[in-house]
Design an enzyme around this catalytic site. Structure first.
Site, PDB file in Angstrom:
ATOM      1  N   GLY A  12      -2.635  -7.005   0.071  1.00  0.00           N
ATOM      2  CA  GLY A  12      -4.060  -7.157  -0.893  1.00  0.00           C
ATOM      3  C   GLY A  12      -3.390  -7.194  -2.267  1.00  0.00           C
ATOM      4  O   GLY A  12      -4.200  -7.381  -3.243  1.00  0.00           O
ATOM      5  N   ASP A  38       4.706 -12.179   6.223  1.00  0.00           N
ATOM      6  CA  ASP A  38       4.846 -10.600   5.587  1.00  0.00           C
ATOM      7  C   ASP A  38       5.735 -10.571   4.665  1.00  0.00           C
ATOM      8  O   ASP A  38       6.658 -10.837   4.735  1.00  0.00           O
ATOM      9  CB  ASP A  38       5.076  -9.866   6.849  1.00  0.00           C
ATOM     10  CG  ASP A  38       4.896  -8.500   6.757  1.00  0.00           C
ATOM     11  OD1 ASP A  38       4.434  -8.024   5.407  1.00  0.00           O
ATOM     12  OD2 ASP A  38       4.978  -7.515   7.508  1.00  0.00           O
ATOM     13  N   ASP A  74      -0.864  -1.010   5.418  1.00  0.00           N
ATOM     14  CA  ASP A  74      -1.141  -0.569   7.115  1.00  0.00           C
ATOM     15  C   ASP A  74      -1.964   0.426   7.516  1.00  0.00           C
ATOM     16  O   ASP A  74      -2.100   1.202   6.983  1.00  0.00           O
ATOM     17  CB  ASP A  74       0.589  -0.493   7.746  1.00  0.00           C
ATOM     18  CG  ASP A  74       1.360  -1.600   7.694  1.00  0.00           C
ATOM     19  OD1 ASP A  74       1.107  -2.535   6.741  1.00  0.00           O
ATOM     20  OD2 ASP A  74       2.610  -1.493   8.288  1.00  0.00           O
TER      21      ASP A  74
HETATM   22  C1  GLA Z   1       4.411  -4.622   7.774  1.00  0.00           C
HETATM   23  C2  GLA Z   1       3.038  -5.254   8.217  1.00  0.00           C
HETATM   24  C3  GLA Z   1       2.804  -4.573   9.595  1.00  0.00           C
HETATM   25  C4  GLA Z   1       3.815  -5.028  10.700  1.00  0.00           C
HETATM   26  C5  GLA Z   1       5.245  -4.427  10.138  1.00  0.00           C
HETATM   27  C6  GLA Z   1       6.434  -5.194  10.873  1.00  0.00           C
HETATM   28  O1  GLA Z   1       4.444  -3.300   7.487  1.00  0.00           O
HETATM   29  O2  GLA Z   1       1.944  -4.982   7.468  1.00  0.00           O
HETATM   30  O3  GLA Z   1       1.580  -5.204  10.221  1.00  0.00           O
HETATM   31  O4  GLA Z   1       3.810  -6.481  10.602  1.00  0.00           O
HETATM   32  O5  GLA Z   1       5.446  -4.935   8.684  1.00  0.00           O
HETATM   33  O6  GLA Z   1       7.648  -4.635  10.313  1.00  0.00           O
END
Ligand code: GLA
Length: 393
Positions: free
Chosen positions: A197, A148, A218
């Site tokens: 993205g 991430d 998200d």
């Molecule tokens: C980001 C990701 C989520 C999740 C959070 C965790 O927002 O996009 O899917 O993994 O971090 O902190």
């Protein structure tokens, strides 16, 4: 064996003169299915909760329906030791033992990190420790890594400033770095890119070893956000295929913020999109309706169709949309979606999707065969709901 397989793929791709897809073709041959802790548990995930999820996946039949990955998201991370190796925090006393437990149930274990110094929740991520982290995951027996972007954006701001091209190259390199680190472990680990993205990741995610890549920010447990993301996936179909999938984010089915019709829309749309199916609810307290949605084998079969072709919108008419997905054996999945708050009748003209009058139709939510009249199938679709068909020759 892994290296041999990679060698063969590289050879085939080189021979085809195509883009080098840099991942093991046996990984994620169909979109990954499993469960992830984030949507429901967020920072409350712990060892007992993950074991409970694994138990529930077996007890409810989810494992046997194809949900194999048990994925720990953010907040498992502890301190690094003097040599720089990461350790899990007190919520996860023994990650290797947890992996053994999950494996003993016929499931696989996933974990979470990122290319920046910190994760989105502020825990230690992999910046400067990519090799060590990959080695640690392999040693624990990890099978899946969600990587991430989070605080890597800070590094981008510091080092690339307003230079978009430089930022793009740095971001790509950061993912490639972890990809190489994973490959060098020799353990097959699904690589899930999560950078929302940016820079049209669907165009290069496979090149840096991504087996899946998030295409958006998200999701949350509302119809508006789910529909925004799902119906917003227009035009991305050509970038997905076996081993490399578009990821419109994890499922919210069963989390309580949507009606069952809305959750059926969520599940149907994700299946047509060949999206990863990562349940994000509390598996130990599922209602029968939630189970019927997540465990609908006919809809799962669409998601997991071995042709691996993502679907797209066939046509839209006001608040109704028909999305189709080509399936193996010349069949097709068709989802009739009603985005309105009133019921609407939708007609599928078989000819318009390339089928003759004697095509066979099956309603995948009613689990029954239905018939077209003079080549047209007309059906009422509930508010925010869906009717999903499989059309075969
Ligand atoms: C980001 C990701 C989520 C999740 C959070 C965790 O927002 O996009 O899917 O993994 O971090 O902190």
């Amino acid at each position: 064996m892994l290296n041999l397989r990679l060698g063969v793929t590289a050879f085939i791709l080189a021979a085809l003169g195509g883009v080098a897809l840099a991942q093991d073709p046996t990984l994620a041959a169909t979109p990954p299915m499993g469960w992830n802790s984030w949507n429901h548990f967020a920072g409350k995930v712990d060892d007992a909760g993950v074991r409970a999820a694994a138990d529930a996946m077996v007890a409810t039949g989810m494992r046997d329906a194809g949900y194999i990955y048990v994925n720990i998201d953010d907040t498992w991370e502890g301190e690094r030791d003097a040599q720089g190796f990461i350790h899990s925090n007190s919520k996860f006393p023994d990650m290797k033992a947890l992996a053994d437990y999950v494996h003993s149930k016929g499931l696989k274990l996933g974990i979470y990190s990122g290319p920046g110094p910190k994760t989105c929740a502020g825990y230690d991520a992999s910046y400067g420790h990519e090799e060590q982290d990959a080695q640690t995951y392999a040693k624990w027996g990890i099978d899946y890594l969600k990587y991430d972007l989070c605080s890597y954006r800070m590094i981008l701001r510091q080092q690339a400033g307003a230079d978009r091209q430089k930022a793009f190259e740095m971001e790509k390199a950061a993912y490639e770095k972890m990809h190489q680190a994973l490959l060098s472990t020799g353990r097959p680990i699904v690589f899930s890119l999560c950078q929302y993205g940016n820079f049209d990741v669907w165009k290069w995610g496979a090149e840096v070893g991504g087996n899946l890549w998030r295409t958006t920010g998200d999701i949350n447990d509302t119809y508006e956000r789910m529909a925004d993301i799902g119906f917003g996936q227009l035009g991305l179909a050509k970038y997905a295929g076996p081993g490399h999938w578009n990821d419109p984010d994890m499922l919210e089915v069963g989390n309580g913020g949507m009606t069952d019709d809305e959750y059926r829309t969520h599940m149907s749309l994700w299946a047509i999109l060949a999206a990863p199916l990562l349940a994000g609810n509390d598996l130990s307290t599922m209602t029968d309706e939630t189970k019927a949605i997540l465990l609908n084998k006919e809809v799962i079969a669409v998601d997991q169709d071995r042709l691996g072709k993502q679907g797209d919108r066939a046509y839209a008419d006001g608040m109704t949309e028909v999305w189709t997905r080509p399936l193996s054996n010349g069949a097709m999945a068709a989802g009739f979606f009603n985005r309105d708050t009133e019921p609407h009748s939708v007609t599928l003209k078989l000819q318009e999707i390339g089928f003759g009058r004697n095509a066979k139709l099956r309603d995948l939510w009613k689990h029954e065969d239905v018939t077209a009249t003079h080549g047209n199938y007309t059906v009422m679709v509930p508010p925010h709901g869906v009717v999903m068909l499989k059309v075969s020759r």
